[in-house]
Design an enzyme around this catalytic site. Structure first.
Site, PDB file in Angstrom:
ATOM      1  N   ASN A 226      -1.051  -6.841  -7.993  1.00 21.15           N
ATOM      2  CA  ASN A 226      -0.975  -5.832  -9.057  1.00 21.15           C
ATOM      3  C   ASN A 226       0.402  -5.893  -9.712  1.00 21.15           C
ATOM      4  O   ASN A 226       1.222  -6.741  -9.361  1.00 21.15           O
ATOM      5  CB  ASN A 226      -1.264  -4.436  -8.485  1.00 21.15           C
ATOM      6  N   LYS A 306      -7.813 -25.601  -1.755  1.00 19.78           N
ATOM      7  CA  LYS A 306      -7.942 -25.050  -3.110  1.00 19.78           C
ATOM      8  C   LYS A 306      -9.407 -25.035  -3.542  1.00 19.78           C
ATOM      9  O   LYS A 306     -10.087 -26.057  -3.438  1.00 19.78           O
ATOM     10  CB  LYS A 306      -7.105 -25.903  -4.073  1.00 19.78           C
ATOM     11  N   ASP A 323      -5.201   1.391   5.954  1.00 17.94           N
ATOM     12  CA  ASP A 323      -4.367   2.269   5.127  1.00 17.94           C
ATOM     13  C   ASP A 323      -3.071   2.546   5.899  1.00 17.94           C
ATOM     14  O   ASP A 323      -3.073   3.280   6.896  1.00 17.94           O
ATOM     15  CB  ASP A 323      -5.124   3.566   4.819  1.00 17.94           C
ATOM     16  N   PHE A 340       2.708   8.178  -2.247  1.00 16.31           N
ATOM     17  CA  PHE A 340       2.670   8.156  -3.708  1.00 16.31           C
ATOM     18  C   PHE A 340       1.201   8.115  -4.107  1.00 16.31           C
ATOM     19  O   PHE A 340       0.376   7.571  -3.359  1.00 16.31           O
ATOM     20  CB  PHE A 340       3.390   6.917  -4.261  1.00 16.31           C
ATOM     21  N   LYS A 358      -5.168  12.233   3.981  1.00 18.92           N
ATOM     22  CA  LYS A 358      -4.316  11.330   4.768  1.00 18.92           C
ATOM     23  C   LYS A 358      -3.331  12.101   5.660  1.00 18.92           C
ATOM     24  O   LYS A 358      -2.470  11.510   6.294  1.00 18.92           O
ATOM     25  CB  LYS A 358      -3.548  10.387   3.833  1.00 18.92           C
TER      26      LYS A 358
HETATM   27  O1  PMT Z   1       6.941  -0.819  -8.299  1.00 22.72           O
HETATM   28  P1  PMT Z   1       7.082  -0.182  -9.666  1.00 22.72           P
HETATM   29  O2  PMT Z   1       6.812  -1.157 -10.775  1.00 22.72           O
HETATM   30  O3  PMT Z   1       8.393   0.530  -9.813  1.00 22.72           O
HETATM   31  O4  PMT Z   1       5.945   0.932  -9.816  1.00 22.72           O
HETATM   32  C1  PMT Z   1       5.970   2.074  -9.013  1.00 22.72           C
HETATM   33  C2  PMT Z   1       4.565   2.487  -8.566  1.00 22.72           C
HETATM   34  C3  PMT Z   1       3.717   2.873  -9.769  1.00 22.72           C
HETATM   35  C4  PMT Z   1       3.898   1.321  -7.814  1.00 22.72           C
HETATM   36  C5  PMT Z   1       4.768   3.697  -7.574  1.00 22.72           C
HETATM   37  O5  PMT Z   1       5.358   4.759  -8.265  1.00 22.72           O
HETATM   38  C6  PMT Z   1       3.441   4.148  -6.976  1.00 22.72           C
HETATM   39  O6  PMT Z   1       2.702   4.927  -7.536  1.00 22.72           O
HETATM   40  N1  PMT Z   1       3.145   3.627  -5.758  1.00 22.72           N
HETATM   41  C7  PMT Z   1       1.855   3.845  -5.081  1.00 22.72           C
HETATM   42  C8  PMT Z   1       0.824   2.949  -5.668  1.00 22.72           C
HETATM   43  C9  PMT Z   1      -0.533   3.083  -4.978  1.00 22.72           C
HETATM   44  O7  PMT Z   1      -0.973   2.152  -4.393  1.00 22.72           O
HETATM   45  O8  PMT Z   1      -1.080   4.274  -5.051  1.00 22.72           O
HETATM   46  P2  PMT Z   1      -2.531   4.651  -4.390  1.00 22.72           P
HETATM   47  O9  PMT Z   1      -2.864   5.941  -5.021  1.00 22.72           O
HETATM   48  O10 PMT Z   1      -3.486   3.520  -4.526  1.00 22.72           O
HETATM   49  O11 PMT Z   1      -2.193   4.806  -2.842  1.00 22.72           O
HETATM   50  C10 PMT Z   1      -1.878   6.066  -2.276  1.00 22.72           C
HETATM   51  C11 PMT Z   1      -0.817   5.905  -1.219  1.00 22.72           C
HETATM   52  O12 PMT Z   1      -1.338   5.196  -0.098  1.00 22.72           O
HETATM   53  C12 PMT Z   1       0.428   5.179  -1.644  1.00 22.72           C
HETATM   54  O13 PMT Z   1       1.527   5.832  -1.044  1.00 22.72           O
HETATM   55  C13 PMT Z   1       0.251   3.787  -1.055  1.00 22.72           C
HETATM   56  O14 PMT Z   1       1.504   3.167  -0.744  1.00 22.72           O
HETATM   57  C14 PMT Z   1      -0.527   4.092   0.212  1.00 22.72           C
HETATM   58  N2  PMT Z   1      -1.422   3.026   0.662  1.00 22.72           N
HETATM   59  C15 PMT Z   1      -2.494   2.646  -0.088  1.00 22.72           C
HETATM   60  C16 PMT Z   1      -3.363   1.698   0.405  1.00 22.72           C
HETATM   61  C17 PMT Z   1      -3.118   1.119   1.668  1.00 22.72           C
HETATM   62  N3  PMT Z   1      -3.916   0.193   2.159  1.00 22.72           N
HETATM   63  N4  PMT Z   1      -2.049   1.490   2.375  1.00 22.72           N
HETATM   64  C18 PMT Z   1      -1.213   2.427   1.910  1.00 22.72           C
HETATM   65  O15 PMT Z   1      -0.212   2.766   2.558  1.00 22.72           O
END
Ligand code: PMT
Length: 416
Positions: A226, A306, A323, A340, A358
């Site tokens: 991403n 590949k 997660d 986040f 969570k």
């Molecule tokens: O890196 P930048 O370009 O500065 O951009 C910042 C950002 C937009 C990436 C950042 O501000 C942000 O939003 N990060 C979280 C992105 C995300 O994956 O969000 P989510 O809503 O899909 O996930 C929720 C939370 O679970 C997040 O804290 C994520 O880190 C966590 N997660 C998600 C999936 C997973 N398998 N494991 C996790 O820990």
């Protein structure tokens, strides 16, 4: 240290002493300052942007008319970001331009656009220093309250002896630090910590932060990922260090240098990040901040060769990744856990759902449908949710935003 948490904009102009700029950055950050570097057009002949980016931990700014840089942190924002502007080395040419208000490059424009105090560490040949034109220009600048550090007298790069050598980097850093002590208004607006003898808000805390994207391999040359740049997570790491924390930064693949002073763990996939995060938390984590954009799914059967082009359509089967955030929060004695939420719609609804589902202490939601914040931008805006509070942090540079968020985290941790 008056420089603690102060934003120093360091201008570097094109003289031989520019090679000392990386060392000056280190001295300034060693005194607690956050440093961003602006290079004049000719200075990159003496020092590379890459080395200055590596030591400062921030993108180096070079061009006034750079649409990409302006879309990130534009020159007016940069001018506002600065608490102090230091130019070292300041050449005779730069001094002449400043004296006459010229603004034909990024650095001279910033000097006009900022209301931060300006300091110059001149460096030039002794004859150029003694020239009437230079001395007249310096008189104009000192009458405008621009402060000079040096120059020193001694043997010069050209073999001449006399005034014009740039002061040593530790002398410049210490003089700037002392100048801030002597400027009580500036010092008190910079940080509560400077004026107070109380400990820093995160001292004694070990924070584990995840940042950047993960990459999920399809075959040896392709992957799913991403647009996360790591800027938000790295800003959190830099500010957590400045607020006194011990920091472990676990990062997916990004183009940023590891911030000086943290324990840095580089990972590629979500599974790698999961292992690294749980290991770091088990060892020492008091606070966990999951800022990484972790891939929710990985490829079920990664090819060891590949993939060849054949059929018109192709289906790749995916399986769910663990997660990381939920697994950390589910530990028997979890750290204070901050997630986040990157949402494109119904931000509040989905963020609150993640907070409870969570079992988090806090979640910071960003609206990633807006193209000027979030993924791969210099700015962001957050709404922070806890079980009983909601705090809006408006759009600002990620570094400043990270500090705001960490202060909220520190308050909640102390009440936890
Ligand atoms: O890196 P930048 O370009 O500065 O951009 C910042 C950002 C937009 C990436 C950042 O501000 C942000 O939003 N990060 C979280 C992105 C995300 O994956 O969000 P989510 O809503 O899909 O996930 C929720 C939370 O679970 C997040 O804290 C994520 O880190 C966590 N997660 C998600 C999936 C997973 N398998 N494991 C996790 O820990």
């Amino acid at each position: 240290m008056a420089l603690q948490n102060v934003n120093v904009l360091l201008g570097v102009t094109g003289g031989i002493a520019a090679y000392k700029a990386p060392d000056l950055v280190r001295k300034l950050t060693g005194l607690g300052a956050t440093v961003r570097v602006v290079l004049s057009p000719s200075s990159s002949a003496f020092v590379t942007p890459l080395s200055l980016q590596a030591v400062s931990g921030n993108i180096v700014h070079q061009h006034l008319l750079d649409p990409e840089a302006e879309a990130g942190m534009g020159h007016i924002e940069l001018a506002r970001w600065a608490d102090v502007l230091l130019i070292a080395p300041a050449t005779a040419h730069c001094i002449a331009k400043l004296a006459h208000g010229l603004a034909d490059d990024l650095l001279t424009t910033l000097v006009l656009a900022t209301n931060a105090p300006v300091f110059l560490a001149p460096a030039m040949n002794q004859q150029m220093w003694a020239a009437q034109a230079t001395q007249d220009n310096l008189n104009i600048l000192t009458q405008r309250n621009i402060t000079l550090f040096g120059p020193a007298s001694g043997e010069q790069a050209c073999g001449d002896i006399g005034y014009g050598r740039m002061l040593e980097t530790h002398e410049i850093a210490n003089m700037l630090d002392q100048a801030l002590v002597d400027m009580p208004v500036l010092a008190s607006t910079q940080s509560i910590e400077v004026a107070s003898s109380e400990p820093l808000p995160l001292s004694g805390q070990h924070i584990v932060i995840t940042a950047g994207p993960t990459r999920e391999a399809i075959d040896p040359v392709r992957y799913i990922s991403n647009h996360s740049s790591g800027k938000m997570g790295y800003s959190l790491a830099v500010q957590a260090l400045a607020l006194g924390a011990q920091v472990t930064l676990i990062s997916g693949p990004v183009a940023l240098p590891a911030p000086t002073g943290c324990k840095f763990i580089s990972v590629t996939s979500a599974l790698d990040m999961h292992t690294a995060a749980l290991h770091a938390i088990e060892n020492a984590g008091d606070i966990f901040i999951a800022c990484a954009a972790v891939a929710d799914y990985r490829v079920a059967n990664v090819m060891d060769h590949k993939l060849k082009k054949s059929a018109d359509e192709m289906t790749i089967s995916l399986v769910k990744n663990p997660d990381i955030l939920a697994d950390v929060a589910a530990l028997s004695s979890p750290p204070f856990t901050v997630g986040f939420a990157a949402e494109t719609h119904d931000v509040e609804h989905y963020a609150k759902d993640k907070l409870t589902r969570k079992k988090l202490n806090m979640i910071a939601a960003n609206d990633v449908s807006q193209s000027d914040i979030g993924f791969n931008q210099s700015d962001n805006a957050l709404t922070v949710f806890t079980a009983d509070a909601q705090i809006v942090l408006p759009k600002q540079d990620k570094l400043a935003l990270a500090k705001e968020l960490l202060k909220i985290v520190a308050q909640h941790v102390s009440n936890h």
